[in-house]
Design an enzyme around this catalytic site. Sequence first.
Site, PDB file in Angstrom:
ATOM      1  N   LEU A 467       0.872  -1.085  -0.104  1.00  0.00           N
ATOM      2  CA  LEU A 467      -0.016   0.053  -0.072  1.00  0.00           C
ATOM      3  C   LEU A 467       1.047   1.103  -0.061  1.00  0.00           C
ATOM      4  O   LEU A 467       0.609   2.299  -0.636  1.00  0.00           O
ATOM      5  CB  LEU A 467      -0.858  -0.110   1.230  1.00  0.00           C
ATOM      6  CG  LEU A 467      -1.961  -1.226   1.032  1.00  0.00           C
ATOM      7  CD1 LEU A 467      -2.886  -1.180   2.417  1.00  0.00           C
ATOM      8  CD2 LEU A 467      -3.216  -0.758   0.150  1.00  0.00           C
ATOM      9  N   HIS A 468       1.967   1.258   0.580  1.00  0.00           N
ATOM     10  CA  HIS A 468       2.766   2.310   0.806  1.00  0.00           C
ATOM     11  C   HIS A 468       3.515   2.623  -0.392  1.00  0.00           C
ATOM     12  O   HIS A 468       3.559   3.714  -1.044  1.00  0.00           O
ATOM     13  CB  HIS A 468       3.870   2.316   1.642  1.00  0.00           C
ATOM     14  CG  HIS A 468       3.513   2.556   2.994  1.00  0.00           C
ATOM     15  ND1 HIS A 468       2.855   1.879   3.964  1.00  0.00           N
ATOM     16  CD2 HIS A 468       3.689   3.422   3.950  1.00  0.00           C
ATOM     17  CE1 HIS A 468       2.536   2.264   5.112  1.00  0.00           C
ATOM     18  NE2 HIS A 468       3.020   3.420   5.210  1.00  0.00           N
ATOM     19  N   GLU A 469       3.937   1.520  -1.394  1.00  0.00           N
ATOM     20  CA  GLU A 469       4.605   1.562  -2.486  1.00  0.00           C
ATOM     21  C   GLU A 469       3.633   2.105  -3.558  1.00  0.00           C
ATOM     22  O   GLU A 469       3.713   2.862  -4.610  1.00  0.00           O
ATOM     23  CB  GLU A 469       5.321   0.410  -2.963  1.00  0.00           C
ATOM     24  CG  GLU A 469       5.919   0.258  -4.113  1.00  0.00           C
ATOM     25  CD  GLU A 469       7.096   1.167  -4.210  1.00  0.00           C
ATOM     26  OE1 GLU A 469       7.486   1.552  -5.408  1.00  0.00           O
ATOM     27  OE2 GLU A 469       7.788   1.557  -3.195  1.00  0.00           O
TER      28      GLU A 469
END
Length: 542
Positions: A467-469
């Site tokens: 999700l962060h990427e």
Amino acid sequence: MEDSNSGEIEPPPPVVHRRPPRPRRGDVTPEGFVAALRRRLSSGAAVAARASFAADSGDESGPAEPSSSHRRGGSSGDTSSAGGGGGGSGGDFTAFSFRAASPVHRKAKESPLSSDAIFKQSHAGLFNLCIVVLVAVNGRLIIENLMKYGLLIRTGFWFNSKSFRDWPLLMCCLTLPAFPLGAFAVEKLAFRNAITDAVSTFVHVILITAEIIYPVLVILMCDSAVVSGFLLMFIACIVCLKLVSFAHTNHDIRQLTISDKKVDNAFSTADMDNLQAPTLGSLIYFMMAPTLCYQPSYPRTLYVRKGWLIRQVILYLIFTGIQGFIIEQYINPIVVNSQHPLKGGLLNAIETVLRLSLPNVYLWLCMFYCFFHLWLNILAEILRFGDREFYKDWWNAKTIDEVKYKSFSSYIGENGTWYASLFSTMLLSCNLPVHKWIVRHIYFPSMRSGISKEVAVFISFFVSAVLHELCVAVPCRIVKFWAFLGIMLQIPLIILTSYLKSKFRDTMAGNMIFWFFFCIYGQPMCVLLYYHDVMNRIGKTG
């Protein structure tokens, strides 16, 4: 005396107190000076000084007993006796405690900064020194920045004429609510037994996948700004997590109510209130509420505090402006004038990262306060949302494991299993909405399906890293996995801080490791890496 005639006793003559005449200037008698000196020596200040000297010399029993001259003169009431008061409580400096023969070193003592005594001392003065040094250093940096670059903040920093080209992203954001409505229709059919659980799960997977792919395609097809793309992906990820929670929770409710699935413990009254079929009102409230975990009902406050809400909005606007000022005035000049950290010299890369670390820490703290405290509390106040524990005191944790347990214990209560503390991180403890979502919809289901706790921890970190990427790589239009690695590398930090905690008890090593890797080294390095990669991509395509 008695009168011989009347036999009456005459009263004594009245005593007349006459003030002695003031001596003329330069006509002070030695006796008056000595008496004044003795009065000063017998005063409270002198007694306190003698007591302090006795304590410093190691004599905790107070002033020593008076000398023989005091004992001889104390009973006669002579004014030349000690302090004019006699005895051992007053007196001049002829007492034994003030004699050269009196021992100064009476017991063994440690230095205040020694390892055995350093934590018994008060370090308030050193803390004040750190504050003064911090203000002085930052003041010098502010003056240096203004002298070198001038005032760089622009009126069109947040919105300008180029922002109109991002209108497709705005339209995409406005059409995202269609996916929650589709999920609500699926759940209505499933609760009426019109479709099976397998079919509803399959349709939910399609809806969630389409909800993520849709904004990704819009961003990649449009020449939008990085900030606009990040905001769209951030909102899309929030909607995605909410859809997963909505589908998973209602699936579990159907299993507990319709299928009569057995559980280990009995339901409470609050649990029974939350085992209800979804309504359109509950879905709309959930999509707007500052939480990622769906439930049919939430704790609510009685009313909206309008004055408090206005103050929070004003603070939100102020801190938003501070963030823009830090980015435009401090971070942009450092990043633009830097080299790629993996292609330049080592010392140059370290110097750039350290220069960027200070404004990055201030920016990150402002972002945390602005979003997790101000913005989420504003939403909670408007919606009268009761549970406002959006973060814990992660800044005080001694190790990462301690932060994990602190952030997790509020969710599972006192009867939670000990191994749950292995999985949340300091980053998740300052982001409890995401943390609770991962615990509820990834970690516990993995454990119930028979997966080992180590694999469940890895899966939880993997989902968070993806999700962060996704939020960073898609707006930048590059896939370098820097954000992904930044999340996954927290697993070795957990092992390291656990080892330090077992080897050195009551240590702040975990807290220092977090501040160093996350704010001093990790985030500035990611900023530099993504900036130069984006600039290289623009240079190649241009």
